[in-house]
Design an enzyme around this catalytic site. Structure first.
Site, PDB file in Angstrom:
ATOM      1  N   HIS A  36      -0.470  30.138  16.386  1.00 39.73           N
ATOM      2  CA  HIS A  36      -0.410  28.828  16.866  1.00 39.73           C
ATOM      3  C   HIS A  36       1.240  28.105  18.000  1.00 39.73           C
ATOM      4  CE1 HIS A  36      -2.919  27.704  13.290  1.00 39.73           C
ATOM      5  NE2 HIS A  36      -3.568  27.053  14.258  1.00 39.73           N
ATOM      6  N   LYS A 150      -8.973  34.450  18.599  1.00 42.26           N
ATOM      7  CA  LYS A 150      -9.852  34.699  17.557  1.00 42.26           C
ATOM      8  C   LYS A 150     -10.605  34.097  17.253  1.00 42.26           C
ATOM      9  CE  LYS A 150      -8.829  33.205  13.172  1.00 42.26           C
ATOM     10  NZ  LYS A 150      -9.203  32.893  12.592  1.00 42.26           N
ATOM     11  N   SER A 186      -4.599  33.773  10.294  1.00 40.10           N
ATOM     12  CA  SER A 186      -5.353  32.303   9.971  1.00 40.10           C
ATOM     13  C   SER A 186      -4.784  31.023   9.090  1.00 40.10           C
ATOM     14  CB  SER A 186      -6.852  32.404   9.424  1.00 40.10           C
ATOM     15  OG  SER A 186      -8.005  31.725   9.504  1.00 40.10           O
TER      16      SER A 186
END
Length: 283
Positions: A36, A150, A186
């Site tokens: 992020h 992703k 993730s």
């Protein structure tokens, strides 16, 4: 870094952040990690003069049997990470702020790229994704939207939706960020126990080996069947492993030696998504 929790505050704050064309939005569901943070950095590299990041666990993209309540949340840690990354504005709406009483409008991309794969595995998921992303684009007025590769199918769905609705935003893809052993970062990885975490990189290793064989000329159907069988033997529950056309997510023709390899696998109760280009770039 400013924090907005209602639409009036958000719009007042974005009005002070400069031209729409150089404002970037980074949509997230929180539980932030280095992937992020890389989106904020990518926004700056793309020319953004200001960045707004949203943190919103979107109930519309979870089915009744999925992990909405279990999805990780860490507002304090997330805000600290955004502050350290140089984010200008954090948008933290409640479900009631995002979908107020009487909300009755949803956005659905019909046909490619929603067909198959996650579209089949999670009915209604992409309707929730398209709806919330359209709202985030319109709420922030951003001229750029940063999305990690992703979630490849999601990226294509959002790109298609923005183009079809003439929303003046550039959806900018950003490379998947990986752990040192190759596992795609993730928020759900934190649910992997030590044994499963040690095993998880076998997914990308099998994908890369398969990609090399396909690029060398082997028939992708047989190669992917071999890879899926090997992963199943290691304890993965394979939802899919396929070679697809990158933009439409339609299955690649039998003779294809290039495309996008997409995968979803379950390991110790955690669902892992990944994808790579075929042939895989060395960069």
């Amino acid at each position: 870094m400013r924090i907005a929790r209602d639409l009036a505050t958000l719009r007042a704050a974005t009005a002070r952040l400069g031209p729409r064309e150089t404002l970037a939005v980074v949509p997230t569901m929180g539980a932030l990690h280095a992937g992020h943070v890389s989106l904020i950095q990518a926004a700056r590299q793309a020319g953004a003069t200001a960045v707004v990041a949203s943190i919103f666990v979107n109930p519309l993209q979870f089915a009744a049997n999925e992990d909405l309540a279990r999805y990780p949340r860490d507002e304090t840690g997330d805000l600290a990470a955004l502050q350290a990354a140089g984010c200008d504005l954090a948008w933290l709406p409640t479900p009631a702020a995002m979908y107020p009483p009487g909300h009755a409008t949803g956005i659905e991309v019909v046909g490619p790229p929603t067909e198959g794969w996650e579209g089949d595995a999670r009915p209604g998921h992409f309707r929730g994704v398209a709806t919330v992303c359209a709202k985030l684009f319109l709420q922030t007025g951003a001229g750029m939207a940063m999305f990690g590769e992703k979630d490849w199918q999601q990226l294509q769905v959002v790109t298609r939706m923005a183009a079809d609705l003439d929303i003046p935003v550039r959806v900018i893809p950003c490379p998947t960020v990986r752990e040192a052993d190759g596992l795609a970062m993730s928020s759900r990885n934190r649910f992997l126990g030590p044994e499963a975490r040690a095993k998880a990189p076998a997914l990308i290793a099998a994908m890369r080996a398969a990609a090399a064989r396909i690029a060398a000329g082997e028939a992708h159907a047989a190669v992917l069947a071999d890879a899926a069988a090997a992963l199943t033997g290691q304890g993965f529950g394979m939802d899919y492993l396929a070679l697809v056309e990158p933009a439409t997510l339609q299955p690649a023709p039998p003779s294809a030696r290039r495309g996008r390899m997409v995968a979803a696998a379950r390991l110790a109760g955690v669902r892992l998504l990944d994808n790579i280009p075929v042939p895989e770039s060395n960069t």
